[in-house]
Write a protein that holds these residues in place. Structure first.
Motif, PDB file in Angstrom:
ATOM      1  N   VAL A  48       3.766   6.361  13.381  1.00  0.00           N
ATOM      2  CA  VAL A  48       4.107   5.987  12.016  1.00  0.00           C
ATOM      3  C   VAL A  48       5.169   6.985  11.585  1.00  0.00           C
ATOM      4  CG1 VAL A  48       3.314   5.892   9.621  1.00  0.00           C
ATOM      5  CG2 VAL A  48       1.832   5.066  11.479  1.00  0.00           C
ATOM      6  N   GLY A  50       8.195   7.919   8.519  1.00  0.00           N
ATOM      7  CA  GLY A  50       8.556   7.665   7.132  1.00  0.00           C
ATOM      8  C   GLY A  50       9.286   8.855   6.549  1.00  0.00           C
ATOM      9  N   SER A  82       6.894   4.675   4.156  1.00  0.00           N
ATOM     10  CA  SER A  82       6.832   4.391   5.590  1.00  0.00           C
ATOM     11  C   SER A  82       7.295   2.971   5.894  1.00  0.00           C
ATOM     12  CB  SER A  82       5.408   4.606   6.124  1.00  0.00           C
ATOM     13  OG  SER A  82       4.544   3.577   5.640  1.00  0.00           O
ATOM     14  N   ASP A  88       1.586   2.540   2.765  1.00  0.00           N
ATOM     15  CA  ASP A  88       1.978   3.583   1.817  1.00  0.00           C
ATOM     16  C   ASP A  88       0.909   3.777   0.744  1.00  0.00           C
ATOM     17  OD1 ASP A  88       4.261   3.835   3.287  1.00  0.00           O
ATOM     18  OD2 ASP A  88       5.578   2.906   1.798  1.00  0.00           O
TER      19      ASP A  88
END
Length: 191
Positions: A48, A50, A82, A88
């Motif tokens: 992930v 971001g 993200s 989020d």
């Protein structure tokens, strides 16, 4: 007594003289010439990634005396992005950043270790999720000079990693997801 007074006076003058060349800069977030990006393994299968869209800060820097540099940054934790609204929302919740209770994260430098060749380690305190812990950021000086608008700029990149549990983030997605990596790009405008 006179020798101690004279010695203190000389030391004070040397301290002031040594910091005369340091300049103060504001981080150029308005021009989007700075970024704070994060990366966390997702279950050990992918990542992930971001960023934080809103942050601000400033620093003092002299390339001839890097160890005298200082920086402070404040991050709006609710600006986490993200590129996935539901994720989020979860990352902003009490499971992770708890942005309602802790709307900002702060980094304040404590020392800088000059490694030579434009490389240095920035040591400081990171306050995240209501917890303050020391972190070390490996950084590189990129360059500096005049900009086309009559200003003067200097730029750096940095990288650090820390355990989520160190900042009381208890959500457990397995050992591969226990740490977060931050990649930083900082461009400052001389004040």
């Amino acid at each position: 007594m006179k020798k101690r007074l004279l010695g203190s006076l000389i030391a004070g003058v040397m301290l002031v003289a040594g910091s005369v060349n340091a300049a103060d800069y504001v981080i150029d977030t308005k021009g989007a010439h700075a970024s704070i990006q994060f990366k966390v393994s997702h279950l050990g299968y992918s990542f992930v990634v971001g960023r934080f869209n809103q942050f601000e800060g400033g620093f003092s820097f002299d390339k001839n005396d890097i160890k005298a540099s200082k920086i402070n940054v404040t991050i709006d934790t609710a600006s986490l992005d993200s590129n996935h609204a539901e994720r989020d929302k979860h990352l902003r919740s009490a499971d992770f950043l708890n942005v309602t209770k802790f709307p900002q994260a702060d980094f304040v430098s404590k020392s800088v270790v000059d490694k030579g060749d434009g490389k240095f380690v920035l040591n400081g305190d990171l306050t995240l999720n209501g917890v303050t812990k020391p972190v070390a950021i490996d950084a590189d000086y990129i360059g500096e000079g005049k900009d086309p608008w009559g200003g003067y700029r200097v730029g750096f990149v940095g990288h650090t990693q820390f355990a989520l549990k160190d900042f009381d983030i208890q959500m457990d997605l397995g050992p591969a997801s226990s740490h977060v990596t931050l990649d930083l790009v900082v461009e400052g405008i001389k004040q």
